[in-house]
Design an enzyme around this catalytic site. Structure first.
Site, short mmCIF file in Angstrom:
data_model
loop_
_atom_site.label_atom_id
_atom_site.label_comp_id
_atom_site.label_asym_id
_atom_site.label_seq_id
_atom_site.Cartn_x
_atom_site.Cartn_y
_atom_site.Cartn_z
CG LEU A 32 77.32 4.16 80.57
CD1 LEU A 32 78.11 3.59 79.40
CD2 LEU A 32 78.06 3.91 81.87
CG HIS A 36 79.70 6.53 83.65
ND1 HIS A 36 78.43 7.04 83.79
CD2 HIS A 36 79.94 5.80 84.77
CE1 HIS A 36 77.93 6.62 84.94
NE2 HIS A 36 78.81 5.88 85.55
CD GLN A 60 78.22 -1.23 94.33
OE1 GLN A 60 78.95 -2.00 93.72
NE2 GLN A 60 78.32 0.08 94.20
CE LYS A 148 78.78 12.05 92.68
NZ LYS A 148 78.34 10.68 92.87
CG ASP A 149 81.47 7.23 93.78
OD1 ASP A 149 80.60 7.56 94.59
OD2 ASP A 149 81.24 7.07 92.56
CB VAL A 175 82.83 14.94 84.45
CG1 VAL A 175 82.22 15.81 83.35
CG2 VAL A 175 84.09 14.27 83.94
CB SER A 184 75.64 11.49 90.22
OG SER A 184 74.95 10.39 90.80
CB SER A 185 73.56 7.17 87.41
OG SER A 185 74.75 6.87 86.74
O1 PAF Z 1 81.18 3.29 91.11
C1 PAF Z 1 80.42 2.39 90.67
O2 PAF Z 1 79.70 2.58 89.67
C2 PAF Z 1 80.40 1.03 91.36
O3 PAF Z 1 80.60 1.16 92.72
C3 PAF Z 1 81.38 0.02 90.73
C4 PAF Z 1 82.82 0.48 90.88
C5 PAF Z 1 81.05 -0.19 89.26
C6 PAF Z 1 81.27 -1.32 91.45
O4 PAF Z 1 79.99 -1.86 91.33
#
Ligand code: PAF
Length: 288
Positions: A32, A36, A60, A148-149, A175, A184-185
């Site tokens: 985080l 976040h 994913q 961001k996404d 942010v 971003s991580s």
């Molecule tokens: O954006 C993310 O961190 C991921 O795609 C999510 C929404 C937690 C789903 O795994």
């Protein structure tokens, strides 16, 4: 803060809470950062009960992507969430969410045919599947997603509408670091030298927005050509740098004129070394 791994216990607790209070939910994959935490703060404004999940969702990630090396920093994450006053942290294992005979996949079509959907086949099926599960488990009234996404946010909004899910999807602005790089991580994969060059990405997006706004009569290809060159000169291997409508996420052609696009947004994805970065920005916003 309650920290629970079991979907059944989380759902039971959430159902109990729901009799008296609304629930806002922030799904995450952990590691985080301030981005976040801004989602968590928004969640706290929206509802008296806030649940955050941390789960690195294998569904994913494609082959050759960074599932194995995705940073896992649970203790530090839990401390940050505790400090923000989160009510519950849900940390399921892979088997908790996908037991051996799990066999369902959700597919949102249309919005996923472009951009990340092309370069990460199956990615959005994995995101949609896990999000539907997480919404069911946390019984949330609100779920907060970062812009961001942006394509992910649109896909989840579509899924929620299509499936008549009784929750509101709330988008939250990206942010950024001081030089404008979206938090971003994955930024932690960048070497110090790459990190410096990564600042070109938001700079180029700002320049595109400025040209787009001052020359709405320009064809899009003319606006993007110098931007591509700048990013490639900075070492980016671009997957795409394109303008699409936020409504349908379909990239426009190079000959489209700027002022013909509804809700225009610039989208970019590319690799710097082995790190893949993505970003996007509305082209209607006033420059900052
Ligand atoms: O954006 C993310 O961190 C991921 O795609 C999510 C929404 C937690 C789903 O795994």
């Amino acid at each position: 803060m309650l920290t629970l791994p079991s979907p059944e216990v989380v759902q039971e607790t959430a159902l109990r809470w729901k009799r008296e209070a609304k629930i806002a939910f922030v799904p995450t994959m952990g590691c985080l950062h301030e981005g976040h935490l801004s989602l968590v703060r928004r969640a706290k404004e929206l509802a008296p009960k806030v649940i955050v999940s941390i789960f690195v969702n294998p569904l994913q990630f494609g082959q050759g992507e960074d599932f194995e090396k995705y940073p896992r920093t649970l203790d530090a994450d839990a401390e940050k969430l505790e400090a923000e006053g989160v009510d519950m942290l849900f940390v399921p294992t892979k088997d908790d969410l996908y037991p051996p005979h799990f066999s369902s996949r959700l597919q949102v079509t249309g919005l996923t045919d472009s951009l990340e959907g092309v370069f990460r086949p199956g990615h959005f099926d994995g995101v949609a599947t896990v999000c539907l599960k997480l919404f069911q488990i946390t019984q949330s009234d609100f779920a907060i997603f970062g812009e961001k996404d942006f394509q992910q946010l649109r896909v989840i909004q579509q899924l929620t509408a299509d499936m008549n899910l009784p929750l509101l999807i709330v988008g939250h602005p990206t942010v950024r670091e001081q030089d404008g790089l979206a938090m971003s991580s994955r930024n932690r994969y960048l070497s110090p030298e790459e990190r410096e060059r990564a600042g070109k990405l938001p700079q180029v997006l700002r320049e595109i927005r400025s040209t787009f706004q001052t020359h709405p009569e320009f064809p899009i290809g003319e606006i993007l050509k110098p931007a591509r060159k700048t990013l490639e000169a900075a070492g980016f291997k671009l997957d795409y740098l394109t303008i699409a409508s936020a409504r349908d996420m379909k990239p426009v052609t190079d000959t489209t004129l700027a002022n013909y696009i509804h809700e225009p947004r610039i989208f970019v994805a590319g690799r710097l070394g082995s790190t893949r970065l993505i970003d996007n920005q509305s082209l209607e916003e006033v420059s900052s």
